[in-house]
Scaffold this active site. Structure first.
Site, short mmCIF file in Angstrom:
data_model
loop_
_atom_site.label_atom_id
_atom_site.label_comp_id
_atom_site.label_asym_id
_atom_site.label_seq_id
_atom_site.Cartn_x
_atom_site.Cartn_y
_atom_site.Cartn_z
N GLN A 9 55.51 -71.09 2.20
CA GLN A 9 55.84 -69.78 2.75
C GLN A 9 56.92 -69.10 1.91
OE1 GLN A 9 55.75 -70.18 6.92
NE2 GLN A 9 56.46 -68.11 7.37
N SER A 88 55.89 -77.84 1.65
CA SER A 88 55.77 -77.49 3.07
C SER A 88 54.33 -77.13 3.41
CB SER A 88 56.76 -76.36 3.40
OG SER A 88 56.79 -76.12 4.79
N LEU A 89 54.06 -75.88 3.77
CA LEU A 89 52.69 -75.43 4.02
C LEU A 89 51.76 -75.82 2.88
CD1 LEU A 89 50.42 -73.39 5.02
CD2 LEU A 89 51.58 -71.72 3.61
N ARG A 113 49.16 -74.52 13.05
CA ARG A 113 50.54 -74.82 12.66
C ARG A 113 51.38 -73.53 12.70
NH1 ARG A 113 53.52 -74.89 7.55
NH2 ARG A 113 54.78 -76.79 7.30
N HIS A 195 61.41 -77.14 9.46
CA HIS A 195 61.85 -78.47 9.00
C HIS A 195 63.20 -78.87 9.61
CE1 HIS A 195 58.44 -78.60 6.35
NE2 HIS A 195 58.74 -77.39 5.96
N GLN A 244 56.14 -83.97 9.10
CA GLN A 244 56.63 -82.95 8.17
C GLN A 244 57.33 -81.77 8.84
OE1 GLN A 244 54.81 -79.58 6.83
NE2 GLN A 244 54.27 -80.34 4.79
#
Length: 292
Positions: A9, A88-89, A113, A195, A244
């Site tokens: 992102q 991440s993503l 998500r 996170h 995660q």
């Protein structure tokens, strides 16, 4: 050895993926399939929306995923990774490009998500800030000492860490870090504290969806965010994907581990050049390039 990496992102921009859609029939078919799966024309927002449209988490995450995964697909035999990773993503993009998730399942999970994260953000006002120019240990110590929820969320490169948590705690930690000699503390324009423990409601919701999704062995090792290690076992991949959301992204360690395991060339697939910049800082001896 060649490593393909996938952005997260923040890499989005208006017009992303339009060249692919206009010039490649396979890409066009996949984008239209995505519009169908999502139930709205995400392509309109990607190609001609506003920055504001693209900043909505429910749009941002699927948009970046689609750009990255469709790009990998259109490369055909030129997508020949010895290893992959995503920030991440981007881990979902990496897993889909490497065959661990089907395109449809990957997109559905990313969409779920995004929605779950947006809901968690609304439940608990929270934020993130980038801290530049301090050692990891200093940032970790200040987060520990600050009342409220604030943690290290992204270890992006040496001297660049993102902290994440409740608004007041992030602000207080930021002030302490500035006093401790941080070169800059930059509040990030995000919907909430990704996170961090603030994402627990989203983690619980996503755990169910991931458990119900088929994950296959990928064509090459996937270095996952939570432990920076290579994984090919579907059960391990699932467990790490669930963890995660509330665990830090160990990007510095991921790149170092990939280099230690033989990576000499990194190719970023997807919008922006964020990961190319980070990889150059972490492993300047490697070749770094990107495709959008």
């Amino acid at each position: 050895m060649k490593a393909f990496v996938f952005p997260g992102q923040g890499a989005q921009f208006v017009g992303m993926g339009k060249d692919l859609y206009d010039n490649n029939p396979v890409a066009r078919e996949m984008f239209e399939k995505a519009n169908e799966i999502l139930g709205f024309r995400i392509t309109d927002m990607m190609f001609a929306g506003t920055d504001e449209d693209l900043r909505q988490t429910r749009v941002t995450q699927p948009a970046i995923f689609l750009h990255s995964v469709i790009l990998a697909k259109t490369l055909g035999e030129d997508f020949n990774p010895d290893m992959v990773a995503g920030h991440s993503l981007g881990e979902f993009s990496a897993l889909t490009a490497a065959g661990a998730l089907s395109f449809e399942d990957g997109l559905k999970l990313v969409s779920q998500r995004a929605m779950a994260m947006q809901k968690a953000c609304e439940l608990n006002p929270s934020t993130m800030a980038a801290v530049l120019g301090l050692a990891d240990e200093v940032v970790e110590e200040v987060c520990k000492e600050t009342p409220g929820v604030v943690v290290c969320a992204n270890y992006n490169s040496p001297g660049q860490i993102v902290i994440s948590g409740e608004n007041e705690a992030v602000k207080a930690a930021g002030e302490k870090l500035a006093a401790a000699g941080a070169r800059r503390v930059l509040p990030l324009k995000v919907g909430g504290a990704f996170h961090s423990p603030c994402m627990e409601p989203a983690r619980a919701e996503l755990a169910e969806a991931i458990a119900a999704t088929e994950v296959k062995s990928p064509v090459c090792p996937v270095y996952q965010n939570v432990d920076a290690l290579p994984h090919t076992d579907p059960a391990e991949i699932k467990a790490n994907l669930i963890a995660q959301l509330t665990a830090p992204v160990r990007w510095t360690q991921t790149v170092r581990d990939m280099v230690a395991d033989g990576a000499t060339e990194f190719v970023e697939l997807g919008p922006g050049k964020v990961l190319q910049g980070l990889v150059k800082k972490i492993a300047s001896e490697t070749t770094v390039s990107g495709m959008q």
